[in-house]
Design an enzyme around this catalytic site. Structure first.
Site, PDB file in Angstrom:
ATOM      1  N   ASN A 216       0.851  -1.198   0.000  1.00  0.00           N
ATOM      2  CA  ASN A 216       0.000   0.000   0.000  1.00  0.00           C
ATOM      3  C   ASN A 216       0.884   1.243   0.000  1.00  0.00           C
ATOM      4  O   ASN A 216       2.107   1.146  -0.059  1.00  0.00           O
ATOM      5  CB  ASN A 216      -0.948  -0.026   1.206  1.00  0.00           C
ATOM      6  CG  ASN A 216      -0.178  -0.103   2.500  1.00  0.00           C
ATOM      7  OD1 ASN A 216       0.572   0.797   2.843  1.00  0.00           O
ATOM      8  ND2 ASN A 216      -0.329  -1.216   3.209  1.00  0.00           N
ATOM      9  N   LYS A 295       8.638 -16.960 -10.856  1.00  0.00           N
ATOM     10  CA  LYS A 295       7.895 -15.811 -11.390  1.00  0.00           C
ATOM     11  C   LYS A 295       6.719 -16.304 -12.246  1.00  0.00           C
ATOM     12  O   LYS A 295       6.906 -17.155 -13.121  1.00  0.00           O
ATOM     13  CB  LYS A 295       8.852 -14.964 -12.246  1.00  0.00           C
ATOM     14  CG  LYS A 295       8.228 -13.703 -12.771  1.00  0.00           C
ATOM     15  CD  LYS A 295       9.228 -12.905 -13.591  1.00  0.00           C
ATOM     16  CE  LYS A 295       8.494 -11.820 -14.338  1.00  0.00           C
ATOM     17  NZ  LYS A 295       9.236 -11.310 -15.458  1.00  0.00           N
ATOM     18  N   PHE A 329      -4.024   2.953  15.008  1.00  0.00           N
ATOM     19  CA  PHE A 329      -4.385   4.003  14.067  1.00  0.00           C
ATOM     20  C   PHE A 329      -5.601   3.515  13.299  1.00  0.00           C
ATOM     21  O   PHE A 329      -5.807   2.299  13.171  1.00  0.00           O
ATOM     22  CB  PHE A 329      -3.239   4.271  13.077  1.00  0.00           C
ATOM     23  CG  PHE A 329      -2.291   5.352  13.524  1.00  0.00           C
ATOM     24  CD1 PHE A 329      -1.387   5.110  14.542  1.00  0.00           C
ATOM     25  CD2 PHE A 329      -2.308   6.606  12.928  1.00  0.00           C
ATOM     26  CE1 PHE A 329      -0.503   6.104  14.956  1.00  0.00           C
ATOM     27  CE2 PHE A 329      -1.435   7.603  13.324  1.00  0.00           C
ATOM     28  CZ  PHE A 329      -0.541   7.354  14.341  1.00  0.00           C
ATOM     29  N   LYS A 343     -13.102  -0.110  16.289  1.00  0.00           N
ATOM     30  CA  LYS A 343     -11.765  -0.728  16.359  1.00  0.00           C
ATOM     31  C   LYS A 343     -11.226  -0.708  17.787  1.00  0.00           C
ATOM     32  O   LYS A 343     -10.560  -1.651  18.217  1.00  0.00           O
ATOM     33  CB  LYS A 343     -10.793  -0.015  15.407  1.00  0.00           C
ATOM     34  CG  LYS A 343     -10.988  -0.461  13.964  1.00  0.00           C
ATOM     35  CD  LYS A 343     -10.093   0.247  12.971  1.00  0.00           C
ATOM     36  CE  LYS A 343     -10.548  -0.114  11.553  1.00  0.00           C
ATOM     37  NZ  LYS A 343      -9.934   0.645  10.504  1.00  0.00           N
TER      38      LYS A 343
HETATM   39  O1  PMT Z   1       3.200   5.932   6.546  1.00  0.00           O
HETATM   40  P1  PMT Z   1       2.633   7.288   6.116  1.00  0.00           P
HETATM   41  O2  PMT Z   1       2.752   7.519   4.636  1.00  0.00           O
HETATM   42  O3  PMT Z   1       3.174   8.410   6.957  1.00  0.00           O
HETATM   43  O4  PMT Z   1       1.045   7.235   6.380  1.00  0.00           O
HETATM   44  C1  PMT Z   1       0.552   7.167   7.682  1.00  0.00           C
HETATM   45  C2  PMT Z   1      -0.621   6.187   7.789  1.00  0.00           C
HETATM   46  C3  PMT Z   1      -1.808   6.693   6.971  1.00  0.00           C
HETATM   47  C4  PMT Z   1      -0.201   4.786   7.300  1.00  0.00           C
HETATM   48  C5  PMT Z   1      -0.966   6.117   9.319  1.00  0.00           C
HETATM   49  O5  PMT Z   1      -1.317   7.386   9.777  1.00  0.00           O
HETATM   50  C6  PMT Z   1      -2.109   5.141   9.578  1.00  0.00           C
HETATM   51  O6  PMT Z   1      -3.280   5.476   9.517  1.00  0.00           O
HETATM   52  N1  PMT Z   1      -1.735   3.861   9.889  1.00  0.00           N
HETATM   53  C7  PMT Z   1      -2.692   2.751  10.050  1.00  0.00           C
HETATM   54  C8  PMT Z   1      -3.117   2.243   8.707  1.00  0.00           C
HETATM   55  C9  PMT Z   1      -4.053   1.036   8.824  1.00  0.00           C
HETATM   56  O7  PMT Z   1      -3.648  -0.040   8.547  1.00  0.00           O
HETATM   57  O8  PMT Z   1      -5.250   1.320   9.305  1.00  0.00           O
HETATM   58  P2  PMT Z   1      -6.426   0.215   9.507  1.00  0.00           P
HETATM   59  O9  PMT Z   1      -7.618   1.057   9.832  1.00  0.00           O
HETATM   60  O10 PMT Z   1      -6.503  -0.674   8.312  1.00  0.00           O
HETATM   61  O11 PMT Z   1      -5.969  -0.632  10.753  1.00  0.00           O
HETATM   62  C10 PMT Z   1      -6.295  -0.282  12.084  1.00  0.00           C
HETATM   63  C11 PMT Z   1      -5.161  -0.608  13.023  1.00  0.00           C
HETATM   64  O12 PMT Z   1      -4.964  -2.031  13.042  1.00  0.00           O
HETATM   65  C12 PMT Z   1      -3.849   0.015  12.633  1.00  0.00           C
HETATM   66  O13 PMT Z   1      -3.200   0.489  13.805  1.00  0.00           O
HETATM   67  C13 PMT Z   1      -3.073  -1.132  12.007  1.00  0.00           C
HETATM   68  O14 PMT Z   1      -1.667  -0.972  12.214  1.00  0.00           O
HETATM   69  C14 PMT Z   1      -3.613  -2.331  12.747  1.00  0.00           C
HETATM   70  N2  PMT Z   1      -3.624  -3.579  11.966  1.00  0.00           N
HETATM   71  C15 PMT Z   1      -4.195  -3.642  10.736  1.00  0.00           C
HETATM   72  C16 PMT Z   1      -4.206  -4.817  10.043  1.00  0.00           C
HETATM   73  C17 PMT Z   1      -3.622  -5.964  10.627  1.00  0.00           C
HETATM   74  N3  PMT Z   1      -3.596  -7.127   9.985  1.00  0.00           N
HETATM   75  N4  PMT Z   1      -3.070  -5.890  11.840  1.00  0.00           N
HETATM   76  C18 PMT Z   1      -3.074  -4.722  12.532  1.00  0.00           C
HETATM   77  O15 PMT Z   1      -2.592  -4.655  13.661  1.00  0.00           O
END
Ligand code: PMT
Length: 404
Positions: A216, A295, A329, A343
């Site tokens: 991503n 590949k 986040f 969340k």
């Molecule tokens: O890296 P930059 O370009 O500075 O951008 C910053 C950002 C947009 C990446 C950052 O600010 C941000 O929002 N990070 C979280 C992105 C994300 O994966 O969001 P989510 O809503 O999909 O996930 C929620 C939370 O669960 C996040 O804290 C994520 O790290 C966590 N997660 C998600 C998927 C997974 N399989 N395991 C997790 O722990």
């Protein structure tokens, strides 16, 4: 620390020089005052022809110093007293002339004398004609000052006062303010000493075959800002980072991973050590079910890629959380508040930092963010656009509040 008083008690000495952008210094003074700073203005003689010192005196509520031999306003020698009073010294706008003088040790007026006598960090925001800015002499002077630790706020590109299009416009007042805030917060006390913090950053890469993967747009900037600020504030930081093009942060132990599984494993290995975990990484929710050994050939018109769920790292940590602090986040494109609240509960978090990644200046890749913080009780605090460094400080302040 709220945004309103972020500069409370800080002494900012602002030097204004004879650029047509001198009028913008009035806005800068007014914004600094609103953030709680005490502002002392020093003007060069040329700048007083472009903006009246009384305007700056009124906005700063302080006497404006203009000449070495002004009527003495206190018993102290003005340039020594302002130089030592400064927590940060800012020159905005700065002409090629004043940059050249400072770079070459010329101190022939109150501003250049004071800047030479200060031990405070110095920030310079140049403003001049594009040819003057690009002139090798100016660039050499700027590089020389940078090598001595002077900080520069890059001028913007646009139509300049002389009618020419190019680089040389005084940077936005917002950018100058951010530079001041960042500089001041770098030198603040080590208020996170003793804290063990895991920060995750960047994207994950989920392989399809030896040369292809799913990923991503995360650049890692938000997570690296958190790691850097936490380290500067005295925390022991372990940064677990997906692939990014960012430089390692000196003093921060960094583990590089590629996949969600690798990130999970590294966190689990170090979880016992940590007091808090901040998941700023954009972890892939799905990965290819099978990874091809070779590949994949383009023999077929259509190929199907079957994806399976990755483990949810935060959800797993939420189950073994104990009294550790877990910060997630939420990167959303719709229903930001509702999704973020869900969340928190699902992943057993202490708070979540929501960013609407569709807003300009927020989320992926940019140097700024617009965050809302939602606590366990569901209370939302919204913050304005700020640099990722500032957003990091806001988040770290909130973690500190939880730990009290
Ligand atoms: O890296 P930059 O370009 O500075 O951008 C910053 C950002 C947009 C990446 C950052 O600010 C941000 O929002 N990070 C979280 C992105 C994300 O994966 O969001 P989510 O809503 O999909 O996930 C929620 C939370 O669960 C996040 O804290 C994520 O790290 C966590 N997660 C998600 C998927 C997974 N399989 N395991 C997790 O722990």
């Amino acid at each position: 620390m709220s945004d309103m008083n972020i500069l409370n008690g800080k002494n900012v000495v602002l030097g204004i020089t004879g650029s047509i952008a001198a009028y913008k210094a009035a806005d800068l003074v007014s914004r600094l005052k609103k953030l709680g700073a005490n502002v002392n203005v020093i003007m060069t003689e040329n700048s007083t022809r472009l903006i009246n010192p009384i305007t700056l005196q009124t906005l700063s509520s302080n006497y404006v110093a203009t000449g070495m031999f002004d009527e003495v306003k206190s018993w102290e020698i003005e340039h020594i007293s302002l130089a030592s009073r400064a927590d940060v010294f800012v020159i905005a706008p700065a002409t090629a002339n004043v940059i050249g003088k400072i770079a070459n040790g010329i101190a022939d007026d109150l501003l250049t004398t004071t800047v030479m006598a200060t031990k405070a960090p110095v920030i310079i925001a140049p403003a001049m004609n594009v040819n003057m800015f690009e002139n090798k002499i100016t660039q050499e002077n700027i590089n020389k000052l940078k090598s001595f630790g002077y900080r520069f706020i890059e001028p913007a590109t646009g139509v300049l006062a002389c009618g020419v299009y190019g680089k040389g416009k005084l940077a936005d007042v917002d950018d100058i303010l951010n530079g001041i805030i960042e500089t001041l917060t770098v030198v603040q006390t080590k208020d996170l000493s003793g804290m063990h913090l895991i920060v995750t950053a960047g994207p994950t890469q989920e392989p399809i075959d030896p040369v292809r993967y799913i990923t991503n747009r995360s650049s890692g900037k938000m997570g690296y800002a958190l790691a850097e600020r936490a380290h500067m504030r005295g925390a022991d930081v372990l940064l677990i980072s997906g692939p990014t093009s960012l430089n390692a942060i000196s003093g921060v132990e960094t583990m590089n991973i590629k996949t969600c599984d690798e990130m999970l494993q590294r966190i689990i290995d170090n979880f016992e050590w940590a007091d808090a975990v901040i998941m700023a990484a954009a972890v892939a929710d799905y990965r290819p079910e099978f990874v091809a050994d070779q590949k994949i050939k383009k023999d077929d018109e259509i190929i199907n890629l079957r994806l399976v769920r990755n483990p949810d790292i935060l959800e797993k940590l939420g189950q073994i959380k104990g009294n550790k602090i877990l910060i997630g986040f939420a990167a959303e494109t719709e229903d930001l508040d509702d999704n973020a609240r869900k969340k928190i509960i699902k992943k057993n978090l202490d708070m979540i930092v929501a960013n609407d990644v569709t807003k300009e200046g927020a989320g992926f890749e940019v140097d700024t963010n617009i965050i809302s913080i939602i606590d366990r009780e569901g209370k939302i605090t919204r913050y304005p656009l700020m640099s990722k460094m500032q957003a990091a400080d806001v988040i770290l302040d909130r973690i500190q509040d939880i730990m009290k």
